[in-house]
Each structure stands twice: as structure tokens, then as C-alpha cells.
Write an enzyme that holds these catalytic residues in place. Sequence first.
Site, mmCIF file in Angstrom:
data_model
loop_
_atom_site.group_PDB
_atom_site.id
_atom_site.type_symbol
_atom_site.label_atom_id
_atom_site.label_comp_id
_atom_site.label_asym_id
_atom_site.label_seq_id
_atom_site.Cartn_x
_atom_site.Cartn_y
_atom_site.Cartn_z
ATOM 1 C CB ALA A 23 -11.754 -1.842 3.863
ATOM 2 C CG HIS A 24 -7.766 -0.982 0.747
ATOM 3 N ND1 HIS A 24 -6.857 -1.980 0.482
ATOM 4 C CD2 HIS A 24 -8.851 -1.304 0.014
ATOM 5 C CE1 HIS A 24 -7.356 -2.834 -0.367
ATOM 6 N NE2 HIS A 24 -8.570 -2.445 -0.672
ATOM 7 C CG ASN A 25 -8.351 2.576 -1.836
ATOM 8 O OD1 ASN A 25 -7.370 3.221 -1.470
ATOM 9 N ND2 ASN A 25 -8.248 1.495 -2.582
ATOM 10 C CG HIS A 58 -2.076 -0.928 1.132
ATOM 11 N ND1 HIS A 58 -1.919 -2.268 0.865
ATOM 12 C CD2 HIS A 58 -3.418 -0.716 1.257
ATOM 13 C CE1 HIS A 58 -3.116 -2.846 0.832
ATOM 14 N NE2 HIS A 58 -4.034 -1.936 1.067
#
Length: 336
Positions: free
Chosen positions: A238-240, A197
Site C-alpha cells: 500500500a501507499h507510503n 495522491h
Amino acid sequence: MADPRFYESARPLSLTKIETLSGASFEGLAPDGFFVDDVAPITATKTGSLSYAERRPTDVKAGAVILAKPEFAAALRDAGCHVGVTEHPRVAFAHAAAHVFTERPLEAGAADIDPTATIHDGAFIAKGARIGSGAIIEPNVVIGPGVEIGSGALIRANAVISFATIGADTEIGSCTVIGKTGFAIALGTEERVKVPHFGRSIIGSGVLIGASCSIDRGLFGDTEIGDNCQIDNFCQIAHNVRIGSGTVMAAFAGISGSTTIGHDCLFAGRCATTDNIKIGNNVTLLADSAAMYDIPDGEKWAGSPAMPARNFLRQISQLRRLSGIKGAQGKKTRRD
């Protein structure tokens, strides 16, 4: 470009080196002057970037791209891209991208700590971090390199914050982890590879995040939580993910990657979303809802999969009628 507060640029990679690291086959390697020194999603490629695509990419005009299907390669090469082909492009990207940037190490050193901030015994403030005026950092907190904590923020005991900025007057609960990598696993034929990431976690001002929450940093871009959001204990972001200002989430919410949530939404307990959906402004999800589709502004949804609440309640009523369950069923009974 990855934020230099959190990531260090490694030596630029030649296409030959990328081919070796990734296992992708680049036909007609680029001249010696071409190097990769950045990473980017397939929607934002540029000269010197490394990207990947598992489906047919469009409007890609620069950089090095790793694809799954060779029939897509010719058009990209004609547009000026350097294209590698492999059966598992995400795995190949993960192997190579890990050598483009490295995470700054967690090490002691000079940090910018305002003299009015309170740092309790046992807290670790890494080199390059910044702590604003009046902030309180409780025992056993870990603040990673480059992290910025806004004025008046309160970081409760045992929280861990990295790759992040925390706004003014925000409270982070005990044992909450902010800025770790998301659950991005590339599946190869015989291997499971964690995708590196390169993004951040951006937490706004006046936010309350409860105990034992987890908020991942972005894969390429950022995970963002807007001003004045209230997030209960035991929530996973979570991511984004992007959450608009004033949104409230009760305990055990689980928000999957790349979900966009508008402002002033209300999520009751144990709500969840699938990834890559858009939830509008002023939306309410009733308890135990699982949103799997886009939800327009101002609506109230319920159920799993979630649907407009009036439809869900109508279905429950019809099921009770068909099964002979009377309305009194389900009421709480007193136990002595």
C-alpha cells in the site's frame, strides 16, 4: 513539491477558491497575495502549502490548514496559518487538492530509450519516460510519463508502471501494477471521496517482484522497496510503505499503508500488517500472521494478531491439551 516528471502544477489557488472547492469556512480570508501552490502532510507544512488535520495538530507554522475542530484554529492562526474549519477535513482537502496538481497525461511522444534496450511489439512507452541500457520491455507493457527503467531491468508482459522509478537489474512480473493510487477514501456524511495522491513508487536495484502484484505510490511522499528485495506473486504493497533491502515476502502478503519494514525480513505466505506500524530488521513472520503492533529487531512472530512465535506455539499446545487433541492430529495423509 510533487515530482514534475509525473505531475503538472495547476494555477495557484487563492484562499477564496479553496474555500469554494473544499466547503471549509476560512474566517478572515488572507490578503490577495496569498496563494496555495503545493500540498503537504500536516507534519511538513510550509508557506503556500495546503494540509489537513483530523486531530489536534502541533508545530504547524505556515500554509493553509483544514481542521475538524474550531477550538484548534485560534492557536494556528496566531502562529501564522490560514485555517479553514469543516466537519470532514479530509474530504475538504481531497476536493481542493485535486486542483493544485494534475497528473501528466498518458500520451505518446519523445521518450529516452537506450539503443541497447529491447522493446517488444505492443509495448507503450509514454512521453518523457526513460529506458536504460539493456532493459527488456515485453509485449503489452505500459510505461507512464516520466517513469525511469534502470539498466538491465526486465519488465514482463502486461505490466503497468506509472509514477515510478525502477532500479537496475530489477524484474517486474507479468500483470503487476506499480504506481497506482492507494486506497485512501475520505468519508463524508453522504459521500465517499478518493484522496488524490502526489507521491511516487521507488523500486531499488536487483529487486524481483512477481506476477499480479500491486504497489501503490505514496500519498504525499514515496512508497519505497529497497535493493535486492524478493516479492512473490499476488502481493499488495500500500501507499507510503517502506521496505528495507533484502526483505523476502511469499505470496499473498498484504502490507497496509505507512508500514515501515526493516532490512532482511522474511514474510511467509499470507502475511499481513495493519497500517502505521514499524517492523524491525531481520524479523520473521510465520505463515498467516497478521502483525498489528510494532515488532523489534530479530524476532520471530506468528498468529493473528501476531505475537512472539514461542507464545503462539504455547497457546496452540494448550488448546490442543484442553480439547483432547493428540499430537498426531493435523498430519498429512496420503490419498491415492
